[in-house]
Structure formats: C-alpha cells, structure tokens
Design a protein around this motif. Structure first.
Motif, short mmCIF file in Angstrom:
data_model
loop_
_atom_site.label_atom_id
_atom_site.label_comp_id
_atom_site.label_asym_id
_atom_site.label_seq_id
_atom_site.Cartn_x
_atom_site.Cartn_y
_atom_site.Cartn_z
N PHE A 228 9.58 -2.61 -2.42
CA PHE A 228 9.16 -3.57 -3.44
C PHE A 228 7.75 -4.09 -3.14
N GLN A 229 7.09 -4.56 -4.18
CA GLN A 229 5.76 -5.12 -4.02
C GLN A 229 5.81 -6.61 -3.70
N GLU A 253 7.03 -4.40 6.31
CA GLU A 253 5.88 -4.48 5.42
C GLU A 253 4.90 -3.38 5.81
N GLN A 254 4.78 -2.38 4.95
CA GLN A 254 3.91 -1.23 5.23
C GLN A 254 3.26 -0.76 3.93
N GLN A 255 1.99 -0.49 3.98
CA GLN A 255 1.26 0.08 2.84
C GLN A 255 1.49 -0.71 1.56
N THR A 256 1.34 -2.01 1.64
CA THR A 256 1.43 -2.96 0.53
C THR A 256 2.84 -3.10 -0.04
N VAL A 260 13.09 -2.01 2.59
CA VAL A 260 14.38 -2.43 3.11
C VAL A 260 15.00 -1.24 3.83
N TRP A 261 15.13 -1.36 5.15
CA TRP A 261 15.61 -0.25 5.97
C TRP A 261 16.96 -0.55 6.59
#
Length: 291
Positions: A228-229, A253-256, A260-261
């Motif tokens: 999600f953004q 939080e990765q690449q903007t 959810v992992w």
C-alpha cells in the motif's frame, strides 16, 4: 466458467455471482439496495454474433465516488468471509482470470449498474467499487484497462472475472481462463503500460531489495499479503490477518510502499501451505517473496 446469480443482503448488494436469485421484481431491502432480476439463461455463453471490440476505447481512470452498493467492509459467500480494501492504491496481484457474458448481460452488478458484456469491465472480490485496473495477459503480453464494478469470482484459483469484451481483447475468451497480472490504477498512472509502470506499482510485483539494517538469512522465505501507499491501509490488513487467522505480520517500508509480510518460513512447502490457508480464509492470495 460458471457464474452464479445475485445475493441481496441487509448489509450490501453483491454481484451476479453469488447464489440463486430471488424472484423477478424483488423489492429493495431495508438498506435500500435494489432487487435482482431472474436470469433467463441457465448457462453463460459468448454473444450469438461476434462483435468487433478491437476499436473499443479503454476506460480512462478518473476520480469517482464509491458506489452506494457493494462496498461493505466484509461479506460472506459460501461460508467464506471476504474483506473489501479501504482503497486500491498499490494493489497488484497475479493469478487466473475468467470471463462472463450473455447470461448476465443487462442484469445488475454488485454496484447496481447494469452489466454490459461489450464494455471493458470486471468483477473483483476485494477492490473498492469502482476501481480502474490494468490487466495484463502473462502468456501473450496483451494489456487492457478495465473498470471494476462487480463482485466475484468466487471460484478457487481465480482473482478477477472479466467482461466478454475484455476477455476477447486480452485473448483469453477461447480458453475461458488465462494467467494475468492485475494492477490498480489512479488518474496519475493510467496511461503507463504494464512492464513500464511507475515504480510505486512495479515495486509491488518485483521482489523488494534486502533491508541491510534488518535483513534475515537468505534461506528464509516470506509471503507478501499486500502493498500500500499509505501505512493506515497496511495496518488494517495486518489487523485483519491477526483477528481472522491469528497471524502476526510485519510491515516493511520499501520503495515508497508499505508491504505486509508474513513469515519467515524455512521451506517453500510451509510457505505454500500458509499461502493456501490465507486464500481459503477469503483474503487475496499472498505473493511469495524472498528478501
């Protein structure tokens, strides 16, 4: 490729793919949702006369208010509970697409709009109605923008149900199903073809780079349940996974994007078993990822 009829509940008006319909002329229920017409055909088919859709323009994503019907937080079909996303930003998924046509032509969709098999529309279980998505056929590379205005499909292993016209344009009408990628669009990224999509969307498809500050051992495997953004949407999904399945997820939080992992898992068998468990619970099938 079978599609079921409409279910009208006190909480929401679902799509043309749920249960047997009530008699023709059903009155609105307490929520004000419109009734459902009885389908005149037992089996779904393509139109009797093939219509050329090669020149039909693709929908142009635009800001639209949410449909009055079909946007409940959750709903149940065949004993499974499905969760509607708070927004579509950053949504990307891969899986099988099916299509529906003549049997449902002219009947109401989950949003209350009439289904037109000659327009580029689709049904989805969890995206808000309406949502514009780009669907890419992973076998031939063909890509098309469609407008999601219906709920479904509720068959195992399918992530989107396309209108007949959309299936023809993408080249899956003859086979009945096809492997696709579904990418949510906004008015700012609607014209970019798949393969050259903006980084914020492309990142949800590709495996993210390792986080050097907290990267786990390379033999650990993960599942990405969503991207999600905004963090609020990611937090909502994490909470739903905890409440519905007792699963603890982490947000990266990765690449903007806020991802959810679930995991980690030591082997792919364990990961695939959890992937199936999440899908069986009504969530979108998570995407395997490796840091």
């Amino acid at each position: 490729m079978k599609r079921l009829a409409t279910l009208v509940s006190a909480s929401a008006f679902l799509g043309a793919c749920v249960t047997s319909p009530p008699p023709s002329g059903t009155q609105p229920d307490a929520s004000g949702a419109p009734g459902s017409d009885r389908y005149s055909l037992q089996q779904d088919t393509a139109p009797d006369q093939h219509r050329d859709v090669s020149g039909l323009p693709e929908p142009v994503p635009k800001q639209e208010p949410r449909s009055r019907y079909g946007n409940m937080e959750s709903y149940s079909v065949w004993g499974k509970t499905y969760h509607v996303l708070p927004d579509a930003k950053g949504y990307v998924a891969e899986g099988n697409a099916s299509w529906y046509g003549k049997k449902f032509h002219g009947h109401r969709t989950s949003s209350g709009e009439a289904f037109d098999m000659y327009q580029f529309t689709a049904a989805h279980r969890s995206l808000p109605l309406p949502t514009y998505v780009r669907v890419t056929n992973l076998d031939n590379g063909k890509s098309l923008v469609v407008r999601v205005n219906d709920r479904g499909p509720f068959h195992e292993g399918r992530i989107i149900d396309l209108s007949w016209a959309a299936a023809v344009r993408l080249g899956i009408d003859q086979a009945g199903t096809g492997r696709v990628r579904v990418e949510a669009l906004t008015p700012n990224n609607n014209s970019t073809p798949s393969g050259n999509v903006p980084t914020a969307v492309r990142a949800a498809v590709d495996s993210p780079p390792p986080n050097t500050a907290s990267a786990p051992a390379t033999n650990w495997l993960y599942l990405q349940a969503g991207a999600f953004q905004d963090r609020t949407s990611a937090e909502r999904l994490r909470q739903s996974l905890r409440e519905q399945l007792g699963l603890e997820a982490e947000i990266r939080e990765q690449q903007t994007l806020y991802r959810v992992w679930l995991g980690p898992y030591q082997d792919d068998l364990s990961r695939q078993q959890m992937r199936q468990q999440v899908a069986d619970a009504g969530f979108d099938r998570p995407m395997p990822v490796t840091p």
